[in-house]
Write an enzyme that holds these catalytic residues in place. Sequence first.
Site, PDB file in Angstrom:
ATOM      1  N   LYS A  73      -3.542   5.722  -3.479  1.00  0.00           N
ATOM      2  CA  LYS A  73      -4.610   6.603  -3.023  1.00  0.00           C
ATOM      3  C   LYS A  73      -4.771   7.806  -3.952  1.00  0.00           C
ATOM      4  CE  LYS A  73      -3.582   5.096   1.664  1.00  0.00           C
ATOM      5  NZ  LYS A  73      -2.256   4.476   1.395  1.00  0.00           N
TER       6      LYS A  73
ATOM      7  N   ASP B 272       0.841  -1.196   0.000  1.00  0.00           N
ATOM      8  CA  ASP B 272       0.000   0.000   0.000  1.00  0.00           C
ATOM      9  C   ASP B 272       0.873   1.240   0.000  1.00  0.00           C
ATOM     10  OD1 ASP B 272      -2.653   1.429   0.451  1.00  0.00           O
ATOM     11  OD2 ASP B 272      -1.441   2.150   2.122  1.00  0.00           O
TER      12      ASP B 272
ATOM     13  N   TYR C  11       2.758  10.324   0.305  1.00  0.00           N
ATOM     14  CA  TYR C  11       3.925   9.879   1.070  1.00  0.00           C
ATOM     15  C   TYR C  11       5.215  10.381   0.418  1.00  0.00           C
ATOM     16  CZ  TYR C  11       0.458   6.583   2.945  1.00  0.00           C
ATOM     17  OH  TYR C  11      -0.656   6.015   3.500  1.00  0.00           O
TER      18      TYR C  11
END
Length: 336
Positions: free
Chosen positions: A77, A46, A51
């Site tokens: 995401k 994931d 990030y």
Amino acid sequence: MSLKELLPGKLGFGTAPLGNMFRAIPDAEALATVEAAWEHGVRYYDTAPFYGAGLSEERLGEVLSAKPRDAYVLSTKVGRVVLDEPEEGDRDLGEKGGLFEHGNPNKMLHVWTAEATERSIEDSLKRLGTDRLDIVWVHDIAQDFHGDQWLAKFEEARTGAFRVLSRLRDEGVIKAWGLGVNKTEPIELTLALDEPRPDGFLLAGRYTLLDHEHALERLLPMAQEQGVDMVVGGPYSSGILAGGAHFEYQAAPPEIIEKVARLKALAAGHGVSIKAAALQFSLAHPVTAAAVPGATKPSRIAEDVAALNETVPAAFWQELRAAGLVSEAAPLPNGA
């Protein structure tokens, strides 16, 4: 497709730390950590554009792009579009200020519209070096980033990202979608909608040994009733349950440090590692499909695998309950 059918095992790898969360991690160390996860049989990864402004996706992609694509499950995401231009001044990250100060310097747009969602997916595919995603989470439409404006962001996502991801799932482009958040309320709101219907959710930090009562009150009964699965993010509560000093992405306050000391003492009395207790607790709820602890060193992956497989006696869980350190409503491993 349910997450339990889709995910290959209970242990995944959460790659937020690969975005230089808290510290600057050398490339070689980051890449070796991903390789270690692969070597230990981890096949769910994931990540997110957020990030490190794309850094986590770039590092993960460098390793996974050399692996057989059908051999692993990948989620990222939407909600942040990484631009080519540098960020000027400090990033506005709500309660998470400074979290990725060592990541890429690129400016990020925080937007959940249909157009931004499609662009975000296209950009992620390039950074990851792959032709497809399995799961896409709608990222951070919650109070911790947006304060009183979070409902407006939720509505933007409901009419934008939710609809795009539902269409992509129906077309077979992705296999599942849901929310990836640090708060329960956006997921509860989504589950109360008639449409669109998510396949699951990634809930970070809200179903751990240290913090689970709120999720047990409303969210998890709703999810169980609707057959919606959960991926547990941050099972070690930002590291405090794994020997670190952070809780909720900040320096742990005294009351948390004291509670962790009680947990560690009780675990030591039964010869149990605190990581095993934390990981197995999060996995014990019937809604949980997997947990995705993060790591920045290859040795941490071995610890996670050992924690998953460690035998934890029922007496430990029973004493934990008797000491009031877990909720009476929390399912415990092996029916303890």
